[in-house]
Design a protein around this motif. Structure first.
Motif, mmCIF file in Angstrom:
data_model
loop_
_atom_site.group_PDB
_atom_site.id
_atom_site.type_symbol
_atom_site.label_atom_id
_atom_site.label_comp_id
_atom_site.label_asym_id
_atom_site.label_seq_id
_atom_site.Cartn_x
_atom_site.Cartn_y
_atom_site.Cartn_z
ATOM 1 N N UNK A 121 0.787 -1.208 -0.025
ATOM 2 C CA UNK A 121 0.187 -0.096 0.011
ATOM 3 C C UNK A 121 0.822 1.173 0.113
ATOM 4 N N UNK A 122 1.225 1.875 -0.951
ATOM 5 C CA UNK A 122 2.002 3.157 -1.176
ATOM 6 C C UNK A 122 1.102 4.238 -2.079
ATOM 7 N N UNK A 123 1.605 5.417 -2.038
ATOM 8 C CA UNK A 123 0.829 6.607 -2.617
ATOM 9 C C UNK A 123 0.575 6.178 -4.174
ATOM 10 N N UNK A 124 -0.676 6.346 -4.428
ATOM 11 C CA UNK A 124 -0.855 5.912 -5.747
ATOM 12 C C UNK A 124 -1.700 4.945 -6.289
ATOM 13 N N UNK A 125 -1.891 4.091 -5.175
ATOM 14 C CA UNK A 125 -2.388 2.847 -5.530
ATOM 15 C C UNK A 125 -4.076 3.166 -5.545
ATOM 16 N N UNK A 126 -4.637 2.210 -6.049
ATOM 17 C CA UNK A 126 -6.209 2.209 -6.125
ATOM 18 C C UNK A 126 -6.756 2.646 -4.706
ATOM 19 N N UNK A 127 -7.812 3.376 -4.719
ATOM 20 C CA UNK A 127 -8.575 3.484 -3.155
ATOM 21 C C UNK A 127 -7.792 4.538 -2.252
#
Lengths: 152, 152
Positions: A3-9
């Motif tokens: 989970x890093x910046x730019x992932x969906x949601x």
């Protein structure tokens, strides 16, 4: 899945999608407001290609917004695979359209020494610049998606 | 690291690199053999961009060949990161150059109803087609590299 910046949601993901829509819409508006764009295949292709990208990015922005509001996790491999394919197709089409249009804009501005379509040339340039900005944001999303899929 | 077709140090990887060089060299040769390419910024950019790609692909072909002959494994994360960055830069530049040139080729062939540079237009078209083929092979290598890096 990571989970890093730019992932969906995520908020960054949503901001990227909105920026893609805004830049693409600005580019289409600038190009469509000229009187002679339909005489150039590349400019028509730019409008068609960015139209597809707005549709794609808008749908994904809605999905991102829904996931944010409902606190859903949007990281199933099938969903991410779909995002990767869509992102790569739209990113490639957008870069190709922006480059083809910039080739013609540069031809009229530099190579043929001056643009004869009065008042329209700045609009062509603005449209090409916005198309490239739109490509930068969709390319960022695409790289994040490939990374997410491959590292899952 | 995984070992699948197209990774550095494999036969498929070497073939991809050689194809990149061959298509790019063919495209440059076809464009450079015309008399007026230097009047078009996009055509000059095509030659410069494909020149960079030949250099890059040639160096990587030599490294691949060396690894094949000596049975070396070329999959350290630092080396793959370097390949990813180089591949993506050259792939993006090649697609942009091919698209910009095709925009102008289509402008002269279709939009302006006929090409006035006698005997040169087929060369422009051939050059653009080979540049796109070169892009397809470098894009394949790029995707394999990102996948390899992300899945390591």
């Amino acid at each position: 899945m990571k989970d890093f910046p730019g992932t969906p949601g995520t908020k960054t993901g949503l901001i990227l999608r909105i920026l893609q829509c805004v830049f693409a819409a600005g580019s289409i508006a600038s190009m469509a407001s000229t009187s002679y764009f339909f005489k150039f295949t590349a400019f028509c292709y730019l409008i068609a290609s960015l139209g597809l990208q707005i549709t794609w990015s808008f749908v994904l922005a809605i999905i991102d917004g829904y996931a944010l509001v409902r606190n859903k996790v949007l990281q199933s491999p099938i969903l991410i695979s779909l995002f990767v394919v869509g992102d790569w197709i739209t990113a490639t089409l957008t870069l190709a359209a922006a480059s083809a249009s910039s080739g013609i804009a540069i031809l009229y501005f530099n190579d043929l020494e001056g643009c004869n379509f009065i008042g329209e040339c700045q609009k062509y340039q603005l449209s090409v610049a916005l198309a490239f900005l739109s490509w930068v944001t969709i390319a960022t999303s695409s790289l994040i998606m490939v990374w997410l899929l491959a590292s899952s």
